[in-house]
Design an enzyme around this catalytic site. Structure first.
Site, PDB file in Angstrom:
ATOM      1  N   GLY A 153     -74.238 -59.040   8.458  1.00  0.00           N
ATOM      2  CA  GLY A 153     -73.509 -60.528   8.681  1.00  0.00           C
ATOM      3  C   GLY A 153     -73.280 -60.813  10.018  1.00  0.00           C
ATOM      4  N   CYS A 154     -72.644 -62.451  10.282  1.00  0.00           N
ATOM      5  CA  CYS A 154     -72.667 -62.997  11.458  1.00  0.00           C
ATOM      6  C   CYS A 154     -71.613 -64.236  11.786  1.00  0.00           C
ATOM      7  CB  CYS A 154     -73.778 -62.804  12.008  1.00  0.00           C
ATOM      8  SG  CYS A 154     -75.552 -62.390  11.317  1.00  0.00           S
ATOM      9  N   GLY A 155     -71.858 -64.398  12.643  1.00  0.00           N
ATOM     10  CA  GLY A 155     -70.954 -65.740  12.983  1.00  0.00           C
ATOM     11  C   GLY A 155     -71.942 -66.152  13.981  1.00  0.00           C
TER      12      GLY A 155
END
Lengths: 405, 503
Positions: free
Chosen positions: A22-24
């Site tokens: 996952g990531c921002g």
């Protein structure tokens, strides 16, 4: 151009399998073209610290090398001196190298095991270009050749007047390590990563780039298998073990090589459902039918939010059924997109509008007056195309007035 | 000496306490097993284990058992081989059979498993989310060329876009089975089901009966080496034209429909005299090379007003190079028929020993077309024992655009895979022209069952897509990253382009 057939050797630290996670994200563009400090995207990413786990972060800035506007700026990562020497021998063979220097960095707690980081400002040696080969095609081939066969060398970015800065760490650590506060750009994108394993490899961090295109991505591309095989047909070699890479190459294929208008390229990557297509007016329906039938192998399936940076702006896009967060805002000349609203309000506390882009509907930010980077022969001036893309009259008027001037 | 030393394969066991003595078994059996004299007396030697009598016995008094005759064990000389030698010693003939290869070669589909989503990407909820199956069969351009429509939008440039493609609601079509090898009612069932399910049926090489004209938009008309039923109207009538070069069950072999099957209707449809044998030559005698094939492809396109033209070949050793040649010759699709594909009649020795598995053929053809940068120029149709939606999903993941089902469609219509199609006495009324048998298939009933099968497999394919986190089938197509091999050697994995499970 010959397709790349050699396998890229793997690093000892690198995972031999595809990395999930996952990531921002953040993307900030000043449409007036005013340049602002790299500290701004660092601040926007810092509030999204929880979206990563310290195993990868990165930024790309545009307009950061005004002194070298027409040079391809290669940001290189080397595992060892030998990789550097091998790569520089290739550079000398292919390019006129006007400046080669270490990337400026500063020591930051938490950032360790950095590879050798160098940058080169180069132009293709005209005698090395094949007939009818563009500079861009030449550079793409060079990037693929370095990434695959040269052991321990990796191209972080290769565009004009832009650069990617990435590594293993949290975003503010990586940003300060690269001294981004000393750069100014009109468009910045940033990324924070949460990989589900621990490859610890700098080349695996976002953004992924090719020429001017840079991509940051939150999500997993479940169609990676066919996307990469589709791209191999066109000479792209997906060698980085991450699905984000395919998004960068797909944009390059559709926008630069197939000359598709940007909105249609976005539609090909995240197409509307057949039900919706059947309800469209005839011309649009036939375009969409063709896009889906022809670019079906390139459709990005699975949850994603991506930001594509380029010289002159950025595009943010969600998957076709919006399975990952993406929020957009406008404040004055600033267009901001991010995974979380907090990341936007850190930079623009009181935006005029904040909205949640719909599935598959691109958010486009354009630096006024800059040439539209997509060379589509659409019988339109760049200004008209940008109006068509934005659907906003004010941009049209401004661009027209600029042209009159 | 007895007439034969071959013992029957099956025992017909009747529970006479339950038997109503109604005679329905004798009436239903197409093989003449039963002699009815106050009660049914079965002749085990004639039984094919097709279960027609079992199904229709009102008292459920009949069961069929394997004839459990002990043979001296031998891993080398199986009872089947011994029986075959006896039969040939008695007749001096070529052994014939129906359906597909039943030997125990490795089933590669059963050694491939699909991926599923967990945590890092969400699976698609089957009850709420779309999962699209629409598929276009035919040649696609390299890119899409558009122009501005002057109002901020775009339209296709003149002649650009996807033309001469057939839209399929789901990536399943029916395999070619000729009228003659199967009955007209079977053809009607297939045509009606294809229309209802939004897919295609295929005439096979026996022409198109006038009763099927209303469904012609959902019919592929075949042009085979015998040219039966081929005239300009036939070519123009179908949705697409298929040149049949070969068949998985009998690569390199022609066909022979005996004269007794050529009744008035078959004769009219095939355009040959009644009662004559319909002989399909082994090769097309106007195609001795790839350039001849190109000429036929373009002749058919010219004759039909540029309908899509596909080419069907059996999967053989050099299939990748052949398929590449076919695509370069201008075919809009390549139909690959694996060595387990079915047939109405073939020499057993050919059926069981020639050709390669469809899984391998899909993998090598898809990869070769990609290596040559021409994958978009033709669709790949894969057939040759697609037994379930699992096989369907795996075939697509290996690189097929569409699968074709023949045996599965017949099974839906009651076929019990007794491998006796070549006898012309099918008790289920499928592979026969005897009116008392063919009327057993009501086209309306058949169409409903076939439509159900296609819909059921489509739903299952959607379930698989959902588990894979994909909402459109094009994202599975050729996505071998979502497949893993279990119990396959490294070289087979490499040829199939899949990793072993655990990698």
């Amino acid at each position: 151009m010959k397709p790349i057939t050699l396998e890229r050797p793997t690093y000892t630290e690198e995972a031999p399998y595809k990395i999930h996670g996952g990531c921002g994200l953040t993307g900030i563009c000043d449409e007036s073209g005013a340049r602002f400090s790299g500290e701004v995207p660092i601040r926007s990413m810092a509030v999204q610290r929880d979206r990563g786990n310290g195993l990868g972060a990165g930024f790309a800035g545009y307009g950061i090398y005004p002194e070298f506007p027409d040079h391809f700026a290669f940001h290189m990562m080397y595992h060892d001196i030998q990789a550097k020497e091998e790569t520089e021998a290739l550079f000398d063979q292919w390019f006129v190298v006007d400046l080669a220097e270490p990337l400026p960095t500063r020591s930051v707690k938490g950032v360790e095991d950095a590879p050798l980081l160098w940058r080169y400002f180069v132009t293709p040696d005209p005698s090395k270009l094949e007939e009818e080969q563009s500079d861009e095609d030449f550079v793409v081939h060079a990037v693929m050749t370095i990434n695959a066969p040269v052991d321990g060398a990796f191209v972080a970015s290769s565009g004009k007047d832009m650069g990617a800065f990435k590594g293993v760490g949290f975003p503010q650590e990586i940003g300060h390590y690269y001294r981004l506060d000393e750069y100014e750009g009109h468009t910045w994108i940033g990324h924070n990563r949460f990989p589900t394993n621990t490859p610890g490899w700098w080349g695996g961090a976002h953004p992924f780039t090719l020429l001017d295109w840079s991509i940051v991505h939150n999500g997993e591309i479940s169609s990676y298998g066919i996307n990469s095989r589709y791209l191999e047909q066109f000479g792209y070699k997906c060698s980085l073990g991450t699905d984000t890479e395919v998004a960068a190459y797909l944009f390059d294929l559709m926008l630069r090589r197939h000359r598709l208008p940007l909105p249609l390229a976005c539609k090909a990557l995240a197409p509307p459902l057949w039900d919706e297509i059947e309800r469209m007016p005839e011309d649009e329906r036939e375009v969409m039918r063709a896009l889906r039938a022809v670019y079906g192998p390139g459709m990005l399936n699975g949850p994603f939010a991506i930001i594509l940076g380029f010289n002159g702006g950025m595009v943010a896009l969600n998957d076709r059924i919006k399975l990952r967060p993406l929020i957009a805002a406008k404040q004055g000349d600033l267009v901001l997109v991010a995974s979380e609203e907090s990341a936007i309000r850190e930079i623009a506390p009181e935006p005029e509008s904040v909205w949640m882009p719909k599935a598959g509907e691109p958010v486009v930010a354009r630096v006024r007056g800059m040439e539209w980077p997509i060379h589509g022969d659409l019988h339109l001036t760049p200004a008209e195309v940008s109006c068509a893309v934005d659907g906003t009259e004010d941009v049209c008027e401004i661009v027209e007035s600029l042209e009159v001037v | 000496m007895p007439q034969t030393i071959i013992q029957p394969e099956f025992n017909v066991v009747i529970d006479y306490d339950k038997c109503h003595k109604c005679g329905r078994c004798a009436q239903q059996c197409g093989w003449g097993v039963y002699d009815f004299n106050e009660r049914p007396i079965p002749d085990d030697t004639k039984c094919k284990a097709c279960h027609r009598c079992v199904t229709y016995c009102p008292a459920r008094a009949i069961t069929i058992r394997k004839h459990e005759l002990a043979y001296r064990d031998s891993d080398n000389w199986s009872p089947q081989l011994r029986r075959a030698v006896w039969k040939q010693a008695e007749t001096g003939g070529v052994m014939l059979t129906g359906m597909g290869n039943d030997k125990s070669y490795v089933h590669l589909f059963d050694h491939l498993v699909l991926d599923a989503c967990q945590v890092t990407n969400p699976s698609i909820d089957p009850l709420r989310e779309p999962r699209e199956l629409r598929t276009y069969l035919g040649r696609k351009p390299d890119s899409v060329e558009v122009e501005s429509d002057g109002e901020g939008g775009f339209r296709l440039q003149e002649g650009a876009g996807v033309v001469n493609n057939i839209e399929l609601a789901t990536p399943i079509i029916f395999s070619p089975m000729s009228y003659g090898s199967v009955s007209l009612n079977v053809h009607k069932s297939l045509a009606m089901a294809a229309t209802r399910a939004g897919i295609l049926m295929n005439t096979g090489e026996g022409g198109l009966h006038a009763d099927l004209f209303p469904y012609a938009d959902h019919v592929i008309v075949q042009c085979a080496s015998g040219r039966f039923g081929v005239d300009p109207e036939y070519l123009r009538r179908g949705a697409a034209i298929e040149i049949k070069i070969g068949q998985g069950a009998k690569p390199g072999i022609g066909g022979h429909l005996p004269g007794e099957k050529i009744d008035r209707e078959v004769s009219t449809t095939r355009m040959i005299p009644q009662g004559t044998d319909a002989l399909s030559p082994a090769p097309h005698h106007d195609i001795y090379s790839i350039e001849d094939l190109r000429q036929l492809i373009y002749s058919l396109k010219e004759a039909s007003g540029y309908k899509p033209v596909g080419v069907k070949i059996a999967a053989v050793h050099n299939v990748a190079a052949i398929a590449s040649g076919i695509v370069r010759a201008g075919a809009d699709y390549v139909y690959l028929d694996g060595f387990r594909g079915g047939t109405g009649a073939a020499p057993t020795i050919i059926r069981d020993n020639l050709g390669i598995p469809i899984e391998v053929a899909i993998a090598v053809v898809d990869q070769r077309l990609r290596d040559e940068g021409i994958r978009n120029q033709a669709s790949i149709v894969a057939a040759g024992s697609i037994r379930s939606s699992g096989d369907l999903a795996k075939a697509i993941a290996l690189g097929a655009d569409v699968v074709a089902i023949g045996t599965a469609a017949l099974i839906a219509l009651g076929c019990h895979v007794c491998q006796s199609c070549h006898t012309g006495s099918c008790s289920w009324g499928l592979t026969t022209q005897k009116p008392e048998l063919t009327r057993r298939v009501d086209p309306e009933w058949g169409a409903e069952r076939l439509t159900n099968l296609v819909n059921a497999w489509s739903h299952e394919l959607q379930e698989i897509l959902g588990a894979l986190g994909l909402n459109a089938v094009e994202s599975l197509r050729g996505s071998r990253e979502r497949l893993r091999g279990v119990g396959l050697d490294a070289q087979t994995c490499e040829i199939l382009g899949v990793k072993p499970a655990g990698r």
